[in-house]
Design a protein around this motif. Structure first.
Motif, PDB file in Angstrom:
ATOM      1  N   LYS A 141       0.842  -1.208   0.000  1.00 41.30           N
ATOM      2  CA  LYS A 141       0.000   0.000   0.000  1.00 41.30           C
ATOM      3  C   LYS A 141       0.877   1.259   0.000  1.00 41.30           C
ATOM      4  CE  LYS A 141      -3.696   0.347   2.543  1.00 41.30           C
ATOM      5  NZ  LYS A 141      -4.736   0.521   1.515  1.00 41.30           N
ATOM      6  N   PRO A 164      -7.200  -1.530  -6.722  1.00 49.50           N
ATOM      7  CA  PRO A 164      -7.798  -1.956  -5.446  1.00 49.50           C
ATOM      8  C   PRO A 164      -7.179  -3.250  -4.931  1.00 49.50           C
ATOM      9  CG  PRO A 164      -9.485  -1.366  -7.049  1.00 49.50           C
ATOM     10  CD  PRO A 164      -8.180  -1.394  -7.791  1.00 49.50           C
ATOM     11  N   ASP A 212      -9.872   3.364   1.903  1.00 46.12           N
ATOM     12  CA  ASP A 212     -10.201   2.526   0.749  1.00 46.12           C
ATOM     13  C   ASP A 212     -11.662   2.084   0.738  1.00 46.12           C
ATOM     14  OD1 ASP A 212      -7.459   2.192  -0.446  1.00 46.12           O
ATOM     15  OD2 ASP A 212      -7.075   1.347   1.540  1.00 46.12           O
TER      16      ASP A 212
END
Length: 334
Positions: A141, A164, A212
């Motif tokens: 990330k 994603p 997210d």
């Protein structure tokens, strides 16, 4: 019933008498048809040292499928992270995200995707990485974050790219992690049925909203073999049944042609180990499979259904996926 997103998990299965190249062509044909039938995602699994499964170089196959389709999302179901360096994963998926903007998904799991001897050959220190799975998720990330531009170690191709991340799992451990990280969660109930409901409950109860994802998003995977009649579907399922027996016995072979269901095979199907494996395998006519899928959705209340179909002939796989898409559309309409 509310509309449920439906997607495909693909293993690029190699049938007897065919080659991996044939499997790759079939995968692309399936993805192109799935796009027309309303499937949202086309995920490719990572498996190693299995003659019947050709999805070992998962990232390469993702690019092959994404390059041959237009709108369907393509991703990993999943990348087995302990087999890989987090930096390389970020660079690879960053590259995919640059090539195919807003179409790439990154599903990450911690299982080896193979036997222990092969896992050791892939990465001798993989067990250390297994224990560092949560930290490596955070590391990836960070590589995707624009803020990482000032770091000494960068995946520049990934910075700011929208890919994603999904946590994959077959036990409750992954549910805790996905909830803690505030990430969507995909459960491998197509072969690991035991902890599905418990894992989903943990995920929903412990979910922490983040940048997210504001609310939990759960995916469950099922096996489906749908055909014109229950009898034909049962016959087609013998190929898959033999495939499972090969996996469980360590005697893996190419996917075999369908045959009549023998009494011996039917008896083996009733063995508790196979029953657990097959618990969420829905096999039959449109009406039969529709009833089974409806009951599964009412039981699990998942946001998305991931479907995998392993039949010997490509035309039988395509027909099954077409029937399943129409079932999902009918359920949404009612």
């Amino acid at each position: 019933m509310k509309a449920i997103t439906y997607s495909i998990l693909e293993l690029a299965v190699v049938a007897k008498g065919s080659t991996p190249a044939d499997a790759f062509r079939n995968s692309l044909t399936l993805a192109q048809q799935a796009e027309k039938w309303g499937y949202t995602r086309f995920w490719l699994a990572e498996h190693h040292n299995m003659v019947s499964v050709a999805s070992s170089a998962t990232v390469v196959l993702i690019s092959h499928i994404a390059g041959g389709t237009k709108t369907i999302r393509v991703g990993s179901g999943g990348i087995m992270l302990p087999n890989h360096s987090p930096l390389l994963v970020a660079e690879q998926f960053g590259t995919l995200g640059q090539l195919y903007p807003n179409r790439i998904d990154m599903g990450l799991g911690r299982a080896p995707g193979t036997d222990q001897l092969t896992a050791q050959a892939i990465r001798p220190d993989r067990m250390q990485s297994v224990f560092q799975f949560p930290q490596e998720i955070s590391q990836i990330k960070q590589y995707f974050s624009p803020a990482n531009a000032s770091a000494k170690v960068r995946a520049a191709v990934a910075e700011g790219v929208q890919v994603p991340m999904y946590i994959l799992g077959s036990s409750t451990d992954s549910a805790y992690l996905a909830a803690e990280k505030g990430l969507p969660y995909a459960f491998a109930s197509h072969f690991a049925s035991t902890h599905l409901l418990e894992a989903l409950q943990i995920y929903h109860q412990r979910f922490q909203p983040g940048a997210d994802l504001k609310e939990p998003y759960a995916i469950a995977c099922i096996n489906v073999i749908a055909a014109e009649t229950d009898e034909k579907a049962e016959k087609l399922s013998t190929s898959y049944l033999r495939m499972i027996l090969g996996v469980m016995s360590g005697q893996m072979d190419y996917l075999q042609p369908p045959a009549e269901m023998t009494s011996d095979l039917a008896a083996l199907r009733e063995h508790p180990a196979l029953q657990s494996f097959l618990k969420y395998s829905f096999i039959g006519s449109r009406a039969t499979v529709k009833q089974q899928i409806k009951a599964f959705l009412e039981l699990t209340k998942v946001n998305e259904l991931m479907i995998t179909t392993n039949a010997f002939h490509l035309e039988d796989r395509l027909k099954s996926y077409e029937i399943t898409a129409s079932i999902m559309q009918e359920l949404a309409a009612t």
